[in-house]
Design a protein around this motif. Structure first.
Motif, PDB file in Angstrom:
ATOM      1  N   SER A 138       0.750  14.502   7.589  1.00  0.00           N
ATOM      2  CA  SER A 138       1.950  13.903   7.016  1.00  0.00           C
ATOM      3  C   SER A 138       1.547  13.077   5.810  1.00  0.00           C
ATOM      4  N   LEU A 139       2.261  13.245   4.704  1.00  0.00           N
ATOM      5  CA  LEU A 139       1.837  12.630   3.446  1.00  0.00           C
ATOM      6  C   LEU A 139       3.040  12.187   2.634  1.00  0.00           C
ATOM      7  N   ARG A 140       2.953  10.979   2.081  1.00  0.00           N
ATOM      8  CA  ARG A 140       4.005  10.463   1.198  1.00  0.00           C
ATOM      9  C   ARG A 140       3.608  10.754  -0.247  1.00  0.00           C
ATOM     10  N   ILE A 141       4.453  11.496  -0.956  1.00  0.00           N
ATOM     11  CA  ILE A 141       4.174  11.894  -2.337  1.00  0.00           C
ATOM     12  C   ILE A 141       5.180  11.218  -3.267  1.00  0.00           C
ATOM     13  N   PRO A 142       4.743  10.334  -4.159  1.00  0.00           N
ATOM     14  CA  PRO A 142       5.686   9.721  -5.110  1.00  0.00           C
ATOM     15  C   PRO A 142       6.155  10.741  -6.142  1.00  0.00           C
ATOM     16  N   LEU A 143       7.419  10.634  -6.538  1.00  0.00           N
ATOM     17  CA  LEU A 143       7.992  11.505  -7.562  1.00  0.00           C
ATOM     18  C   LEU A 143       8.273  10.688  -8.810  1.00  0.00           C
ATOM     19  N   GLN A 144       7.740  11.125  -9.927  1.00  0.00           N
ATOM     20  CA  GLN A 144       7.975  10.439 -11.191  1.00  0.00           C
ATOM     21  C   GLN A 144       9.353  10.835 -11.733  1.00  0.00           C
ATOM     22  N   PRO A 145       9.931  10.013 -12.627  1.00  0.00           N
ATOM     23  CA  PRO A 145      11.260  10.320 -13.176  1.00  0.00           C
ATOM     24  C   PRO A 145      11.209  11.452 -14.201  1.00  0.00           C
ATOM     25  N   LEU A 146      10.922  12.655 -13.732  1.00  0.00           N
ATOM     26  CA  LEU A 146      10.906  13.824 -14.593  1.00  0.00           C
ATOM     27  C   LEU A 146      11.035  15.057 -13.700  1.00  0.00           C
ATOM     28  N   PHE A 174       0.802  -1.217   0.000  1.00  0.00           N
ATOM     29  CA  PHE A 174       0.000   0.000   0.000  1.00  0.00           C
ATOM     30  C   PHE A 174       0.841   1.276   0.000  1.00  0.00           C
ATOM     31  N   GLY A 175       2.159   1.145   0.203  1.00  0.00           N
ATOM     32  CA  GLY A 175       2.983   2.346   0.310  1.00  0.00           C
ATOM     33  C   GLY A 175       2.717   3.122   1.584  1.00  0.00           C
ATOM     34  N   VAL A 176       2.420   2.402   2.668  1.00  0.00           N
ATOM     35  CA  VAL A 176       2.082   3.019   3.950  1.00  0.00           C
ATOM     36  C   VAL A 176       3.242   2.843   4.930  1.00  0.00           C
ATOM     37  N   THR A 177       3.523   3.877   5.703  1.00  0.00           N
ATOM     38  CA  THR A 177       4.527   3.807   6.764  1.00  0.00           C
ATOM     39  C   THR A 177       3.858   4.144   8.093  1.00  0.00           C
ATOM     40  N   ILE A 178       4.051   3.286   9.103  1.00  0.00           N
ATOM     41  CA  ILE A 178       3.473   3.518  10.427  1.00  0.00           C
ATOM     42  C   ILE A 178       4.608   3.622  11.438  1.00  0.00           C
ATOM     43  N   ALA A 194      -5.592  10.547   0.723  1.00  0.00           N
ATOM     44  CA  ALA A 194      -4.933  10.858   1.991  1.00  0.00           C
ATOM     45  C   ALA A 194      -5.416  12.170   2.572  1.00  0.00           C
ATOM     46  N   TYR A 195      -5.954  13.057   1.740  1.00  0.00           N
ATOM     47  CA  TYR A 195      -6.459  14.322   2.258  1.00  0.00           C
ATOM     48  C   TYR A 195      -7.553  14.825   1.337  1.00  0.00           C
ATOM     49  N   SER A 196      -8.425  15.678   1.864  1.00  0.00           N
ATOM     50  CA  SER A 196      -9.518  16.215   1.067  1.00  0.00           C
ATOM     51  C   SER A 196      -9.016  17.372   0.214  1.00  0.00           C
ATOM     52  N   LYS A 197      -9.756  17.704  -0.815  1.00  0.00           N
ATOM     53  CA  LYS A 197      -9.326  18.723  -1.761  1.00  0.00           C
ATOM     54  C   LYS A 197      -9.114  20.056  -1.054  1.00  0.00           C
ATOM     55  N   GLY A 198      -7.939  20.661  -1.303  1.00  0.00           N
ATOM     56  CA  GLY A 198      -7.658  21.972  -0.748  1.00  0.00           C
ATOM     57  C   GLY A 198      -6.951  21.970   0.584  1.00  0.00           C
ATOM     58  N   GLU A 199      -6.804  20.806   1.214  1.00  0.00           N
ATOM     59  CA  GLU A 199      -6.064  20.768   2.477  1.00  0.00           C
ATOM     60  C   GLU A 199      -5.302  19.472   2.566  1.00  0.00           C
ATOM     61  N   ALA A 200      -4.121  19.552   3.161  1.00  0.00           N
ATOM     62  CA  ALA A 200      -3.247  18.378   3.223  1.00  0.00           C
ATOM     63  C   ALA A 200      -3.296  17.743   4.592  1.00  0.00           C
ATOM     64  N   THR A 201      -3.046  16.463   4.625  1.00  0.00           N
ATOM     65  CA  THR A 201      -2.986  15.762   5.902  1.00  0.00           C
ATOM     66  C   THR A 201      -1.726  16.168   6.654  1.00  0.00           C
ATOM     67  N   HIS A 238       0.058   7.822   4.728  1.00  0.00           N
ATOM     68  CA  HIS A 238      -0.706   7.081   3.722  1.00  0.00           C
ATOM     69  C   HIS A 238      -0.243   7.423   2.309  1.00  0.00           C
ATOM     70  N   PRO A 239      -0.591   6.584   1.332  1.00  0.00           N
ATOM     71  CA  PRO A 239      -0.327   6.943  -0.063  1.00  0.00           C
ATOM     72  C   PRO A 239      -1.252   8.082  -0.475  1.00  0.00           C
ATOM     73  N   LEU A 240      -0.932   8.731  -1.585  1.00  0.00           N
ATOM     74  CA  LEU A 240      -1.742   9.839  -2.064  1.00  0.00           C
ATOM     75  C   LEU A 240      -3.181   9.389  -2.323  1.00  0.00           C
ATOM     76  N   SER A 241      -3.356   8.221  -2.924  1.00  0.00           N
ATOM     77  CA  SER A 241      -4.708   7.688  -3.171  1.00  0.00           C
ATOM     78  C   SER A 241      -4.624   6.175  -3.316  1.00  0.00           C
ATOM     79  N   TRP A 242      -5.777   5.529  -3.152  1.00  0.00           N
ATOM     80  CA  TRP A 242      -5.838   4.074  -3.289  1.00  0.00           C
ATOM     81  C   TRP A 242      -7.257   3.676  -3.657  1.00  0.00           C
TER      82      TRP A 242
END
Length: 446
Positions: free
Chosen positions: A292-300, A159-163, A283-290, A197-201
């Protein structure tokens, strides 16, 4: 002195204000010591014990080597690594040499655990504030680690989750998955339980009425996946995603947004025979962030800029793939590279270098948190120097959506439902502002 197991003789080290058990371990003549010490440690902290060493399974990583004692009781203490091995060489003919070793815990140790594997057992500490490892079943690990280490972190790969500082329920949920566990010195003070949590699932929902998913509404009115019951189709591992926001329910390509607790439960029940349903969690509702959040970075290129230590996001470019995901003012607390190495306590310059040097690789991620400091707004340009913004049509929800039959209607009041539109004329006419459906042709796909 009292005799211990495996040739240990325990004495009390009176050179320290805190009394500690120090073992005297015999060194067999001609044996290979093969100990690697933590760099610049004094006294010497064992970093690695080679498996062909005569001390494999006797001395473990994290133990402290205070020195060497010869057969005539002469002690050589306070040695650095170079001096230690010089003394070993000088006393190689002494058959009664002994190492002066303190039993201690290593700072941390990370291990990957495969699905169904059970290398050690877990239990709550006596004070209930952390999980410890009271026994180790894997023979190699048992000779490498000391019993009693604490669980600092769980990393669930599926799931890409860290506890951080997990509870027993978290550990039990991992049993049917591949995961990594980070152990630490049990004396280390751990923060309260925290989940990234991951950005979405997306969850594929089977055609069943009772899914075993428990929802609740938080103080902000967001619908939260509170828990997953043991007999759920998802199984205990679903608990790992507890705490995420239930953003969308998809049924027959209809997307339900803004659902409340009773609405999602009713919709799931009434569509129990429909195949292919999906629940999207974020992981968070539109317009506000949780927090703590893990954001994947694409190779660009990320289109991000940072300032300060720790790095604070100072800009998210308009063409950045992370626009709308990351926001100005959020604090970057960690960077993960493509091989899973974690970097913390970085400056803005160091973070930029990590990102640039790894921009062609996959698997990178940022861990971000909201900042408590106010974000300085950019100064507005004088009106005569501003470019006229491009006019765009914007749909603004001015009132709740109305329903014809509130009691029997499938789409509850106030819920936004999204439809996929065909390429051809879809046979629907509108009037009023905001638009209301006036009529639907009989040959319309709707």
């Amino acid at each position: 002195p009292t005799e211990g197991k495996k040739g240990f003789t325990f004495i009390r080290d009176i050179h320290h204000s805190i009394m500690r058990a120090v073992g005297k371990i015999p060194i067999a003549k001609g044996s290979e010591v093969d100990l690697t010490f933590k760099e610049n440690s004094l006294p010497l902290v064992v970093h690695r014990v080679e498996e062909d060493s005569s001390f494999w399974g006797i001395i473990r990583e994290g133990y402290i080597v205070h020195g060497l004692m010869t057969g005539d009781q002469t002690k050589f203490e306070g040695l650095d690594a170079k001096e230690f091995y010089m003394r070993l060489a000088d006393t190689s003919d002494d058959e009664k040499r002994k190492l002066l070793v303190e039993v201690a815990f290593m700072d941390n140790f990370r291990i990957d655990v495969g699905k169904g594997e059970d290398p050690f057992t877990f239990e709550e500490s006596k004070d209930g504030k952390k999980i410890i490892v009271p026994s180790i079943s894997d023979e190699t690990l048992r000779k490498k680690l000391r019993y009693g280490m604490a669980v600092e972190k769980l990393e669930i790969k599926e799931f890409g989750v860290t506890i951080t500082n997990p509870v027993m329920k978290d550990v039990e949920s991992c049993s049917e998955m591949d995961y990594a566990v980070v152990l630490c010195n049990p004396k280390k003070k751990l923060s309260s339980r925290k989940t990234v949590h991951p950005l979405s699932w997306s969850i594929n929902i089977p055609a069943e009425k009772d899914l075993g998913l428990v929802f609740e509404e938080n103080d902000d009115g967001c619908l939260i996946l509170k828990d997953v019951e043991d007999d759920s189709f998802f199984g205990p591992k679903g608990r790992i995603l507890a705490g995420m926001i239930a953003e969308t329910l998809v049924v027959d390509d209809f997307e339900f947004y803004n659902l409340k607790k009773d609405q999602i439960e009713q919709t799931i029940k009434e569509t129990a025979e429909v195949e292919g349903r999906k629940l999207k969690l974020v992981a968070y509702s539109k317009g506000e962030a949780t927090s703590s959040l893990r954001i994947p970075l694409q190779p660009l290129e990320t289109g991000l800029d940072f300032e300060g230590t720790p790095p604070v996001i100072s800009k998210v470019a308009d063409d950045s793939p992370l626009k709308g995901v990351l926001f100005k003012g959020q604090v970057v607390i960690a960077f993960f590279d493509s091989i899973g190495a974690e970097y913390r306590n970085m400056s803005d310059f160091e973070l930029k270098q990590f990102i640039v040097n790894s921009h062609e690789t996959k698997g990178r991620a940022l861990i971000v948190e909201n900042s408590d400091s106010p974000i300085e707004e950019e100064k507005e340009e004088p009106a005569n120097e501003r470019e006229e913004p491009e006019k765009k049509e914007v749909f603004e929800e001015k009132k709740e959506l109305e329903t014809v039959d509130e009691e029997n209607d499938m789409y509850p009041n106030g819920v936004l439902v999204c439809f996929s539109l065909p390429k051809s004329d879809f046979g629907v006419e509108f009037d009023k502002d905001p638009a209301e459906i006036k009529s639907i042709k009989e040959d319309s796909p709707f």
